[in-house]
Motif scaffolding. Structure first.
Motif, PDB file in Angstrom:
ATOM      1  N   ARG A 141     -27.307  16.879 -68.182  1.00  0.00           N
ATOM      2  CA  ARG A 141     -26.167  16.135 -68.726  1.00  0.00           C
ATOM      3  C   ARG A 141     -25.860  14.906 -67.861  1.00  0.00           C
ATOM      4  NH1 ARG A 141     -20.390  18.626 -70.543  1.00  0.00           N
ATOM      5  NH2 ARG A 141     -19.564  16.661 -71.292  1.00  0.00           N
ATOM      6  N   GLU A 178     -26.143  10.861 -68.836  1.00  0.00           N
ATOM      7  CA  GLU A 178     -25.048   9.880 -68.680  1.00  0.00           C
ATOM      8  C   GLU A 178     -25.524   8.645 -67.909  1.00  0.00           C
ATOM      9  OE1 GLU A 178     -21.917  12.196 -66.928  1.00  0.00           O
ATOM     10  OE2 GLU A 178     -21.484  13.202 -68.841  1.00  0.00           O
ATOM     11  N   ALA A 203     -31.658  12.825 -75.616  1.00  0.00           N
ATOM     12  CA  ALA A 203     -30.395  13.202 -74.973  1.00  0.00           C
ATOM     13  C   ALA A 203     -29.186  12.856 -75.837  1.00  0.00           C
ATOM     14  CB  ALA A 203     -30.283  12.507 -73.620  1.00  0.00           C
ATOM     15  N   LYS A 235     -28.893  22.680 -67.056  1.00  0.00           N
ATOM     16  CA  LYS A 235     -28.168  21.858 -68.041  1.00  0.00           C
ATOM     17  C   LYS A 235     -27.181  20.865 -67.414  1.00  0.00           C
ATOM     18  CE  LYS A 235     -26.782  22.260 -72.794  1.00  0.00           C
ATOM     19  NZ  LYS A 235     -26.414  23.132 -73.894  1.00  0.00           N
ATOM     20  N   PRO A 236     -26.410  21.256 -66.383  1.00  0.00           N
ATOM     21  CA  PRO A 236     -25.504  20.258 -65.791  1.00  0.00           C
ATOM     22  C   PRO A 236     -26.263  19.045 -65.237  1.00  0.00           C
ATOM     23  CG  PRO A 236     -24.956  22.468 -65.025  1.00  0.00           C
ATOM     24  CD  PRO A 236     -26.243  22.581 -65.768  1.00  0.00           C
ATOM     25  N   TRP A 284     -23.486  18.181 -75.787  1.00  0.00           N
ATOM     26  CA  TRP A 284     -23.307  18.669 -74.409  1.00  0.00           C
ATOM     27  C   TRP A 284     -22.031  19.495 -74.295  1.00  0.00           C
ATOM     28  CZ3 TRP A 284     -27.498  18.239 -71.561  1.00  0.00           C
ATOM     29  CH2 TRP A 284     -28.401  17.206 -71.808  1.00  0.00           C
TER      30      TRP A 284
END
Ligand SMILES: Cc1cc2nc3c(=O)[nH]c(=O)nc-3n(C[C@H](O)[C@H](O)[C@H](O)COP(=O)(O)OP(=O)(O)OC[C@H]3O[C@@H](n4cnc5c(N)ncnc54)[C@H](O)[C@@H]3O)c2cc1C
Ligand code: FES
Length: 253
Positions: free
Chosen positions: A192, A196, A248, A188-189, A253
């Motif tokens: 994310r 971005e 996304a 997940k990080p 998040w």
């Protein structure tokens, strides 16, 4: 269309330490499989719940999954031999919307998020796109499937023991100007950070989320995930049924 079937194992091969490739004779599932979908595999009598595993390839009635041994279920799967049978339910879930990723989509996989990127890349190419891939691994010993990606592919490792020394995000930052869309699967990080980068570049991005699952078909609520509604408030979705792939921008998040 969803099929549950006892499928004959055609091959079970060790790819790297703790990582296995399993090929099943599954014409019903393989014929209906879309990029980013998964199958729910029964893992022996002692394991009541099925295990969700992404579709890595689906060709000529053969279904390939690639998985990491984590616990009892995946250990049981890794011990299958040609001629054994595995009960597979699928294809399940909502996969990548490839049309929204444009002509030059980039497929970004991290670790065990790499297998679904292979089939997704193949589907994009079949649809006429010119895909490329960025694959990230911990170290050289964990590199899998790179040779199967017959598109411009950059492999990177966290420790620099193979390919580019660095993270998939470092490579994506360099390549994003040429991309028309990003599809990603991994921790997940990482997802994310990718979201971005894509947002800053104004490029559409779709990510595959992972949650523990029970039924795999939207009936038990185990896989609930927080999403943003159109007015910015939190709403809840099911990773198994509404995902695993989400835009996304929709992910809380
Ligand atoms: C949509 C989706 C696609 C996936 N695709 C892949 C893939 O292609 N390759 C791969 O190696 N792994 C994949 N996973 C993760 C995989 O499902 C788990 O590693 C696996 O279920 C672990 O089972 P186990 O019995 O070995 O481990 P245990 O820890 O003993 O499992 C116990 C229970 O927890 C559940 N569970 C444990 N970890 C996870 C997890 N990370 N996600 C969901 N459920 C979990 C198991 O299903 C089982 O019900 C995917 C997960 C999801 C949600
Ligand atoms: S796993 Fe049961 S609702 Fe998603």
């Amino acid at each position: 269309m969803r099929n549950s079937k006892l499928c004959t194992v055609l091959d079970c091969e060790k790819l790297a330490d703790g990582l296995f490739s399993l090929v099943l004779d599954a014409p019903g599932i393989a014929g209906a499989a879309q990029a980013g979908q998964f199958v729910h595999l029964a893992c022996g009598e002692g394991n009541m719940l099925r295990r969700p595993i992404s579709i890595c390839e689906a060709v000529d009635g053969k279904l390939r999954v690639v998985f990491q041994v984590k616990g009892d279920g995946t250990k049981w799967l890794s011990e299958r031999k040609a001629g054994d049978t595995v009960d597979a339910l699928g294809p399940l879930g909502h996969g990548y919307d490839l049309a929204k990723l444009g002509e030059k989509p980039v497929f970004v996989g991290g670790g065990i998020g790499v297998p679904p990127m292979l089939y997704s890349m193949q589907c994009a190419r079949k649809a006429g796109a010119q895909p490329s891939a960025i694959l990230g691994f911990r170290s050289k010993g964990a590199v899998i499937l790179e040779q199967d990606f017959d598109c411009p592919t950059t492999a990177c490792t966290d420790d620099g023991s193979y390919g580019v020394h660095g993270f998939v995000t470092d490579v994506l930052r360099e390549q994003i100007a040429r991309a028309t869309g990003v599809a990603a699967c991994g921790p997940k990080p990482m997802l994310r950070a990718i979201a971005e980068i894509a947002k800053a570049a104004g490029v559409p991005c779709q990510v595959s989320l992972e949650e523990r699952m029970g039924c795999g078909i939207g009936a038990c609520l185990v896989c609930a995930c927080a999403l943003k509604s159109e007015n910015g408030e939190t709403k809840y979705g099911h990773v198994c049924k509404d995902g695993p792939v989400f835009d996304a921008e929709e992910v809380q998040w």
